[in-house]
Every structure is written in structure tokens, then in C-alpha cells.
Design a protein around this motif. Structure first.
Motif, PDB file in Angstrom:
ATOM      1  N   VAL A 256     -11.858 -16.461  -5.359  1.00 17.68           N
ATOM      2  CA  VAL A 256     -10.397 -16.421  -5.225  1.00 17.68           C
ATOM      3  C   VAL A 256      -9.999 -15.553  -4.038  1.00 17.68           C
ATOM      4  O   VAL A 256      -9.029 -15.828  -3.338  1.00 17.68           O
ATOM      5  N   SER A 257     -10.756 -14.490  -3.801  1.00 19.86           N
ATOM      6  CA  SER A 257     -10.541 -13.580  -2.673  1.00 19.86           C
ATOM      7  C   SER A 257      -9.085 -13.127  -2.582  1.00 19.86           C
ATOM      8  O   SER A 257      -8.384 -13.434  -1.621  1.00 19.86           O
ATOM      9  N   PRO A 258      -8.594 -12.404  -3.597  1.00 21.60           N
ATOM     10  CA  PRO A 258      -7.184 -12.001  -3.623  1.00 21.60           C
ATOM     11  C   PRO A 258      -6.815 -11.115  -2.432  1.00 21.60           C
ATOM     12  O   PRO A 258      -7.639 -10.331  -1.944  1.00 21.60           O
ATOM     13  N   SER A 259      -5.589 -11.267  -1.973  1.00 24.02           N
ATOM     14  CA  SER A 259      -5.083 -10.443  -0.880  1.00 24.02           C
ATOM     15  C   SER A 259      -3.599 -10.208  -1.087  1.00 24.02           C
ATOM     16  O   SER A 259      -2.935 -10.976  -1.788  1.00 24.02           O
ATOM     17  N   VAL A 260      -3.095  -9.153  -0.490  1.00 22.02           N
ATOM     18  CA  VAL A 260      -1.676  -8.816  -0.550  1.00 22.02           C
ATOM     19  C   VAL A 260      -1.275  -8.253   0.804  1.00 22.02           C
ATOM     20  O   VAL A 260      -2.052  -7.541   1.446  1.00 22.02           O
ATOM     21  N   SER A 261      -0.062  -8.590   1.224  1.00 23.51           N
ATOM     22  CA  SER A 261       0.478  -8.056   2.474  1.00 23.51           C
ATOM     23  C   SER A 261       1.764  -7.301   2.155  1.00 23.51           C
ATOM     24  O   SER A 261       2.652  -7.841   1.495  1.00 23.51           O
ATOM     25  N   ALA A 262       1.847  -6.056   2.601  1.00 21.28           N
ATOM     26  CA  ALA A 262       2.994  -5.195   2.293  1.00 21.28           C
ATOM     27  C   ALA A 262       3.809  -4.917   3.547  1.00 21.28           C
ATOM     28  O   ALA A 262       3.253  -4.562   4.597  1.00 21.28           O
ATOM     29  N   VAL A 263       5.119  -5.078   3.433  1.00 22.60           N
ATOM     30  CA  VAL A 263       6.027  -4.635   4.486  1.00 22.60           C
ATOM     31  C   VAL A 263       6.566  -3.271   4.059  1.00 22.60           C
ATOM     32  O   VAL A 263       7.225  -3.157   3.020  1.00 22.60           O
ATOM     33  N   ILE A 264       6.259  -2.246   4.828  1.00 24.00           N
ATOM     34  CA  ILE A 264       6.667  -0.876   4.494  1.00 24.00           C
ATOM     35  C   ILE A 264       7.808  -0.470   5.419  1.00 24.00           C
ATOM     36  O   ILE A 264       7.711  -0.612   6.639  1.00 24.00           O
TER      37      ILE A 264
ATOM     38  N   GLU B   9      -0.228  -7.353 -10.962  1.00 25.97           N
ATOM     39  CA  GLU B   9      -1.018  -6.697 -12.006  1.00 25.97           C
ATOM     40  C   GLU B   9      -2.507  -6.763 -11.680  1.00 25.97           C
ATOM     41  O   GLU B   9      -3.231  -5.765 -11.771  1.00 25.97           O
ATOM     42  N   PHE B  10      -2.947  -7.922 -11.272  1.00 25.46           N
ATOM     43  CA  PHE B  10      -4.362  -8.127 -11.010  1.00 25.46           C
ATOM     44  C   PHE B  10      -4.815  -7.369  -9.767  1.00 25.46           C
ATOM     45  O   PHE B  10      -5.816  -6.646  -9.778  1.00 25.46           O
ATOM     46  N   CYS B  11      -4.056  -7.528  -8.691  1.00 24.48           N
ATOM     47  CA  CYS B  11      -4.456  -6.903  -7.421  1.00 24.48           C
ATOM     48  C   CYS B  11      -4.296  -5.386  -7.458  1.00 24.48           C
ATOM     49  O   CYS B  11      -5.044  -4.665  -6.782  1.00 24.48           O
ATOM     50  N   HIS B  12      -3.349  -4.892  -8.249  1.00 31.10           N
ATOM     51  CA  HIS B  12      -3.156  -3.441  -8.348  1.00 31.10           C
ATOM     52  C   HIS B  12      -4.411  -2.777  -8.912  1.00 31.10           C
ATOM     53  O   HIS B  12      -4.854  -1.715  -8.434  1.00 31.10           O
ATOM     54  N   ALA B  13      -4.998  -3.390  -9.936  1.00 29.59           N
ATOM     55  CA  ALA B  13      -6.216  -2.819 -10.521  1.00 29.59           C
ATOM     56  C   ALA B  13      -7.351  -2.788  -9.507  1.00 29.59           C
ATOM     57  O   ALA B  13      -8.108  -1.809  -9.426  1.00 29.59           O
ATOM     58  N   LEU B  14      -7.473  -3.843  -8.713  1.00 30.56           N
ATOM     59  CA  LEU B  14      -8.490  -3.855  -7.668  1.00 30.56           C
ATOM     60  C   LEU B  14      -8.215  -2.777  -6.622  1.00 30.56           C
ATOM     61  O   LEU B  14      -9.135  -2.118  -6.124  1.00 30.56           O
ATOM     62  N   PHE B  15      -6.948  -2.582  -6.296  1.00 29.88           N
ATOM     63  CA  PHE B  15      -6.551  -1.559  -5.324  1.00 29.88           C
ATOM     64  C   PHE B  15      -6.918  -0.165  -5.829  1.00 29.88           C
ATOM     65  O   PHE B  15      -7.458   0.663  -5.090  1.00 29.88           O
ATOM     66  N   LEU B  16      -6.633   0.108  -7.104  1.00 37.45           N
ATOM     67  CA  LEU B  16      -6.930   1.421  -7.666  1.00 37.45           C
ATOM     68  C   LEU B  16      -8.435   1.684  -7.731  1.00 37.45           C
ATOM     69  O   LEU B  16      -8.873   2.838  -7.658  1.00 37.45           O
ATOM     70  N   ASP B  17      -9.207   0.618  -7.854  1.00 37.05           N
ATOM     71  CA  ASP B  17     -10.666   0.764  -7.889  1.00 37.05           C
ATOM     72  C   ASP B  17     -11.287   0.745  -6.496  1.00 37.05           C
ATOM     73  O   ASP B  17     -12.517   0.729  -6.358  1.00 37.05           O
ATOM     74  N   GLY B  18     -10.455   0.709  -5.464  1.00 32.71           N
ATOM     75  CA  GLY B  18     -10.969   0.712  -4.106  1.00 32.71           C
ATOM     76  C   GLY B  18     -11.589  -0.590  -3.677  1.00 32.71           C
ATOM     77  O   GLY B  18     -12.354  -0.633  -2.709  1.00 32.71           O
ATOM     78  N   LYS B  19     -11.245  -1.683  -4.371  1.00 37.37           N
ATOM     79  CA  LYS B  19     -11.835  -2.981  -4.042  1.00 37.37           C
ATOM     80  C   LYS B  19     -10.869  -3.894  -3.290  1.00 37.37           C
ATOM     81  O   LYS B  19     -11.260  -4.986  -2.865  1.00 37.37           O
ATOM     82  N   LEU B  20      -9.641  -3.450  -3.140  1.00 35.59           N
ATOM     83  CA  LEU B  20      -8.670  -4.156  -2.312  1.00 35.59           C
ATOM     84  C   LEU B  20      -8.253  -3.168  -1.232  1.00 35.59           C
ATOM     85  O   LEU B  20      -7.599  -2.156  -1.517  1.00 35.59           O
ATOM     86  N   ILE B  21      -8.641  -3.436  -0.004  1.00 32.45           N
ATOM     87  CA  ILE B  21      -8.539  -2.423   1.041  1.00 32.45           C
ATOM     88  C   ILE B  21      -7.877  -2.982   2.297  1.00 32.45           C
ATOM     89  O   ILE B  21      -7.827  -4.191   2.511  1.00 32.45           O
ATOM     90  N   ASN B  22      -7.398  -2.071   3.123  1.00 36.75           N
ATOM     91  CA  ASN B  22      -6.924  -2.404   4.458  1.00 36.75           C
ATOM     92  C   ASN B  22      -8.062  -2.107   5.427  1.00 36.75           C
ATOM     93  O   ASN B  22      -8.400  -0.940   5.638  1.00 36.75           O
ATOM     94  N   PRO B  23      -8.652  -3.146   6.030  1.00 38.88           N
ATOM     95  CA  PRO B  23      -9.812  -2.905   6.905  1.00 38.88           C
ATOM     96  C   PRO B  23      -9.485  -2.030   8.113  1.00 38.88           C
ATOM     97  O   PRO B  23     -10.360  -1.338   8.621  1.00 38.88           O
ATOM     98  N   ALA B  24      -8.226  -2.060   8.547  1.00 42.23           N
ATOM     99  CA  ALA B  24      -7.844  -1.250   9.709  1.00 42.23           C
ATOM    100  C   ALA B  24      -7.614   0.192   9.265  1.00 42.23           C
ATOM    101  O   ALA B  24      -7.189   0.447   8.132  1.00 42.23           O
ATOM    102  N   PRO B  25      -7.840   1.165  10.135  1.00 40.75           N
ATOM    103  CA  PRO B  25      -7.549   2.556   9.762  1.00 40.75           C
ATOM    104  C   PRO B  25      -6.053   2.756   9.579  1.00 40.75           C
ATOM    105  O   PRO B  25      -5.254   2.044  10.179  1.00 40.75           O
TER     106      PRO B  25
END
Length: 602
Positions: free
Chosen positions: A121-129, A155-171
Motif C-alpha cells: 500500500v505504501s501509505p504517504s501523507v503530504s502536509a501544508v504547514i 489514524e493509520f498513518c499517525h501510528a506509523l509516524f509515531l513509530d518512526g516508520k512514516l518519515i520525511n526523507p529530506a532534512p
């Protein structure tokens, strides 16, 4: 059934519910006016109007990592969509101020251990800050476009984010010190959106009530999510579920399916009334408004920067899309034959337009446009026709032969369970612009429907044909009850009224008149008494399997009641979306509520 309490989800105990209970007239007014008594009780609401707490919590954590305390974020499935939101904010912000806006893209870290299905599935999210002062503008984009992520995806992607599995590859990007925005964007400045933006003030207050972070201990772990994902979803099932939905929308699949194999279309059962239609002409979107938003975008790509026509009193955000995301529109709020006369005169004088957008029937007055005449004008003067069939639905009416694109909110009767959002756009293969539109859609289309939402939609829609027939029967029964009562002034339903012939022109051989009706009393006090007493679910949305009543004009047009009245839409109107309950029981509930209206005079 007893009345659902203020602020409870509709359906109750449903974490991703599409509606929320506003059980009294006063509650609806309080919601629109930002009454703390009401807003403090609302943990959820209609998703495009009220940003779900799971999305808010995820956005808060993204900002905590990549932003500053004076910023907030909107979340979208892909970077291309975030860029559209960013461009909208910059275009609408006061000249010279858009603050420090940036896009953060989060992707699955393939180096971390996750299940095979999540990897596929390779979940991804894009945030406008952006700066919090710009929230009212960003919220307009979220509401009108329907581009935002769903609560299940958050809900799904947030859990991955908290576990460090959904990341922003750029610094992380360095943050520039921000100045305060112009006064009209600051909290507490008294900034009000114009009257026809009635949702912005009350809904933004509602979001702020949800902005406190969810306790991390209460969030589901990635392991649990993976286990749940594995129980409910197989990636091959998701692909077949999408095929099943598209074929149901196309009218070529009405039977039960086994998702372990690709559903076979039954071309003999096509209910759309055009030849050559396939499920490849159906495009799925995360909500109905998003299908309208993208159809308008594709029309602009095909025909250039021309004004559109909004014909008939529209659902509020359709008009906003045509006004804000292009050269504007010509608005015919009455949708009458006189309006078509005026349009024809303009066309004969040389005016040219992109496309005519209309609903069939319209919401909330249930009037129908003259699609036959509109189609003739479109063929003669070279403009497109986009018809929203959400209320009529394909079982009751055939509108595709008269349109270039038919759009629909699958959130409504197609799903019925009021627990998932979805939308569709169908291209007419016999339409004048078919090939140009097909090329534009195929080149631009990105599948932004979250996989869990697809699975719920497919399951919910399996029996939609039988449900629609039950609802048709119940709605006519309720109309009979209301017509017979002396306190009722008018009943609005496609079966009645001057536009009935236009509905009959498109009605299928076995079709009924749909599950939506509206009515008015002679006096406002009777409407209030009826609404407060009726023992049904009461809140926004329509097309639910259960009966849902709403003082629709109060909710949709509270800050522009005079404007709506100018198009014959009364402020005290009650809208009823009829469900599949036992007909006699339903009539009895309406009879009791009508007695409450009578008691006001005793």
C-alpha cells in the motif's frame, strides 16, 4: 428509537461517522453561531466541514516536529494536492502576506520492518504547514475541494509516524522567524468571512475544540494496525473492490461478488442508457465534492479559461468551486425556464461558457432542470454539461445521455451506512467532449481513495439497489402523511410540482422518486415543535439507511437566509432523508411529531 444526544456521532459509537446529532432547533442555531454549549459537545461532524479529531491530532504532531508553535497544518494524500492548497492560500491571502508556508511529504520508510501488505500500500501523507492566522483560508480549500485525507487514513498513518516508520526523507527545513499577519487574519480580531461563507466561523471554532493532542497511550500501535489491516484487507481484495465499485456505478454490476476474484460485469444490465460505457469511464474520488472539483478542473484543461454556469439552487460548495477556482460563473439560482431563456439569449449574442453544472433533482427544493433543453443548447453553443445525480441516483433516473459527465456522492445512498466518504465521476462515451475529457482525466488522475475506505464502501454498497427501492416506497408514504396535514404548507418532492415532467423525462422504467423530501409549515413555531419532537436521527448528510431530519437551510445558509429566500428557499424548511425502517413505524413517528406541532396552538 430515542433521540440521539447532542454531539453523539450518527450512527452512534461509530468512530468514522459522517454525521453528528443536533437534536433540537436551538442546537442547530447554536452550532452556526458558535455557541460553546453546542461546540463543546461535538467530537465530530460532517468531514469536509468539521476536521476529524484524528486528523487534527496527526497534524499537531507533524507541526510539532517540522513547524513552530504558531503554525498549523492541513493534510493531503499527495504533494501535488498540497501544492494546490498552498497556491490557493497565497492567492487568497492579503497582498504581501502569506507567512512561511511549506510542504512536508511523509513516506513509508522501507528500511523498517512492516507487513508485506503495508509495504504494498505504501501509505504517504503530504502536509501544508502555515501560520495559524491563515487557517480560515486553508479551511476554505479543505471544505470546497474535498482533497483532504480521511480520518481512517489519518489514524493509520499517525501510528506509523509515531513509530518512526512514516518519515520525511529530506532534512527538516529551517524555519524563518514569522511576523504576525494582517489584523484580519489574527485570532480574536473579529474577522468574519462574508455572509455566503457561513461555515467558516462556526466550523473553525469547532476544530479548535479538537486541537488538543490525543494521549499517545490511547493511540493504536503499529503492530495492532498491521494486525487489523491484515484481518480486514488483502491488497488483491482492495483492487477488486475498486473494480466492483466502479462497475456498480457504471450500472454493469448489481449482484453479490466474491472479491477473491475480479468481478465480472454484466453488460446486459447496464442501467445508464448509453452504449460503450465501461468501468474505465468511472473515476473514484474520496468524496462527492472532490469529484465535482476535479471535473471542473478537467473541463478547464479541455476548454480553457471560460466561465461556468451554475443552474438551479445548488449545494453550497458546488457554487463556491465554480466561483473560486476559475474565471467564475453565471448563477441561475431558480433553475427555471425563464433562466434558460436568458441563457439562450446570452448564447445567441455570442457569450461562451465552459460547462453547465446542475443537480438532478436539486437540494433542498427537489426541483429538476430541463435536461433535454439544456442538452440541445449545449450541442448548439458548445459547452459541457455536468449533472450531479446524488439525490436522484442511477436506479431511479438516467441522466448520463444528457450529460458529458455525471458526478455523485457515494457517501450518500450508494453507501447508506453513514460511515465512509466517497465520490465518482462518469464520462459519457457518446458525449461531444469524451475523448478530450478522457485524455485529461487519464493524464491527471491520482487515486487518492484510502484503501480501508474502499473496503467499507464496497461492502456497504452491495445491496444499494434493494435499499433504494425500499426507500422510494417509504418516502412516498411520508409524503402522503405530510400532504394530508393542515399545518403543512408545502411538500417538495420530485413526484410533485412544475418540474415533475423533467424528472419523468429521465425516470427509469422501474424507478421511483428517491428518498429525499422537504416540507414547510405555515408557521415557524410548528416547524420547531415538529423538529424537536420527531424521533429520528437529526443531523447533516442524506441518503442514510436510517431516516435523518435536518433544518437544512439553517445549517447550510444561516448567514445568508435572505439570499436563499430570494431563490424561493425558505429558512424554516425541514429536509427529510428517508431510510429503510418499517413504513408503518415511520409514519407513526411522523404522526406523533405532527401532534407536537398541533399542541403549540392549544
Amino acid at each position: 428509537m430515542s433521540t440521539i444526544e447532542l454531539g453523539d456521532s450518527i450512527p452512534s459509537l461509530t468512530p468514522h461517522a459522517v454525521s453528528v446529532s443536533l437534536p433540537t432547533w436551538r442546537d442547530n442555531v447554536g452550532y452556526e453561531e458558535g455557541d460553546k454549549r453546542v461546540l463543546d459537545k461535538l467530537p465530530t461532524g460532517y468531514p469536509r466541514f468539521f476536521i476529524h479529531k484524528l486528523i487534527v491530532a496527526f497534524a499537531d504532531d507533524i507541526v510539532a516536529k517540522y513547524g513552530t508553535p504558531d503554525q498549523t497544518a492541513m493534510l493531503f494524500p499527495f504533494s501535488k494536492i498540497s501544492q494546490r492548497c498552498l497556491d490557493f492560500i497565497k492567492a487568497k491571502a492579503e497582498s504581501g502576506f502569506a507567512g512561511d508556508i511549506k510542504i512536508i511529504n511523509l513516506f513509508l520508510d522501507k528500511s523498517k520492518e512492516v507487513s508485506d501488505m503495508i509495504a504494498k500500500v505504501s501509505p504517504s501523507v503530504s502536509a501544508v504547514i502555515f501560520h495559524k492566522d491563515l487557517f480560515p483560508i486553508a479551511k476554505q480549500y479543505w471544505q470546497h475541494s474535498g482533497d483532504g485525507i480521511s480520518s481512517r487514513q489519518a489514524e493509520f498513518c499517525h501510528a506509523l509516524f509515531l513509530d518512526g516508520k512514516l518519515i520525511n526523507p529530506a532534512p527538516p527545513q529551517p524555519t524563518v522567524n514569522q511576523k504576525r499577519g494582517p489584523k484580519r487574519y489574527q485570532r480574536g480580531s473579529g474577522f468574519q468571512t462574508p455572509p455566503r461563507e457561513s461555515k467558516a466561523t462556526s466550523e473553525n471554532v469547532g476544530v479548535s475544540q479538537l486541537s488538543s493532542k490525543t494521549d499517545a497511550a490511547e493511540r493504536e500501535s503499529t503492530q495492532f494496525l498491521e494486525e487489523r489491516f491484515g484481518r480486514n484487507l488483502d491488497i488483491s481484495f482492495v483492487d477488486n473492490a475498486k473494480v466492483a465499485i466502479r462497475r456498480r456505478v457504471a450500472g454493469s454490476l448489481v449482484d453479490e461478488v466474491d472479491l477473491a476474484v475480479e468481478p465480472r460485469p454484466n453488460t446486459a444490465s447496464n442501467t445508464r442508457g448509453v452504449t460503450g460505457l465501461s468501468d474505465n469511464d468511472v473515476y473514484l474520488y474520496p468524496c462527492g465534492m472532490n469529484s465535482i472539483f476535479n471535473t471542473h478542473r478537467m473541463m478547464l484543461k479541455c476548454k480553457g479559461q471560460l466561465k461556468s454556469i451554475s443552474f438551479g439552487f445548488p449545494y453550497v460548495d458546488t457554487l463556491k468551486i465554480l466561483e473560486k477556482f476559475g474565471p467564475g460563473c453565471l448563477f441561475y439560482g431558480n433553475g427555471s425556464s425563464e433562466d434558460l431563456d436568458d441563457l439562450e439569449a446570452r448564447l445567441k449574442a455570442g457569450e461562451r461558457y465552459l460547462a453547465l453544472f446542475c443537480e438532478f433533482p436539486g437540494n433542498p427544493m427537489l426541483a429538476c432542470p430541463d435536461l433535454k433543453r439544456i442538452k440541445k443548447l449545449a450541442d448548439t453553443y458548445d459547452f459541457g454539461v455536468v449533472v450531479d445525480e446524488t439525490i436522484g441516483n442511477s436506479i431511479n433516473v438516467q441522466v448520463l445521455p444528457h450529460a458529458d459527465v455525471v458526478v455523485s456522492s457515494l457517501t450518500k445512498i450508494f453507501s447508506g451506512d453513514c460511515n465512509v466518504m466517497g465520490g465518482s465521476a462518469i464520462l459519457n462515451p457518446e458525449g461531444k467532449y469524451y475523448q478530450a475529457l478522457k485524455n485529461a482525466f487519464d493524464a491527471d488522475y491520482e487515486d487518492t481513495c484510502w484503501v480501508e475506505d474502499i473496503m467499507f464502501m464496497e461492502r456497504n454498497s452491495r445491496d444499494f439497489v434493494n435499499r433504494i427501492r425500499e426507500i422510494n416506497h417509504n418516502a412516498e408514504a411520508i409524503c402522503d402523511v405530510l400532504h394530508a396535514h393542515p399545518l403543512v404548507k408545502e411538500v417538495y418532492y420530485p413526484k410533485y410540482g412544475p418540474s415533475n415532467q423533467f424528472y419523468e423525462d429521465c425516470r427509469t422504467p422501474t424507478g421511483g422518486y428517491g428518498g429525499l423530501l422537504s416540507f414547510t409549515f405555515h408557521q415557524k413555531k410548528h416547524a420547531i415543535a415538529f423538529y424537536d419532537r420527531i424521533e429520528t436521527a437529526k443531523g447533516p448528510s442524506l441518503g442514510t439507511n436510517f431516516t435523518l431530519v435536518s433544518p437544512y437551510v439553517i445549517l447550510a445558509h444561516y448567514w445568508e437566509l435572505d439570499w436563499a429566500a430570494g431563490f424561493g428557499v425558505p429558512a424554516d424548511l425541514l429536509r427529510v432523508s428517508v431510510g429503510i425502517e418499517n413504513s408503518e413505524d415511520l409514519k407513526a413517528r411522523f404522526a406523533v411529531a405532527l401532534q407536537a406541532a398541533e399542541a403549540v396552538d392549544s
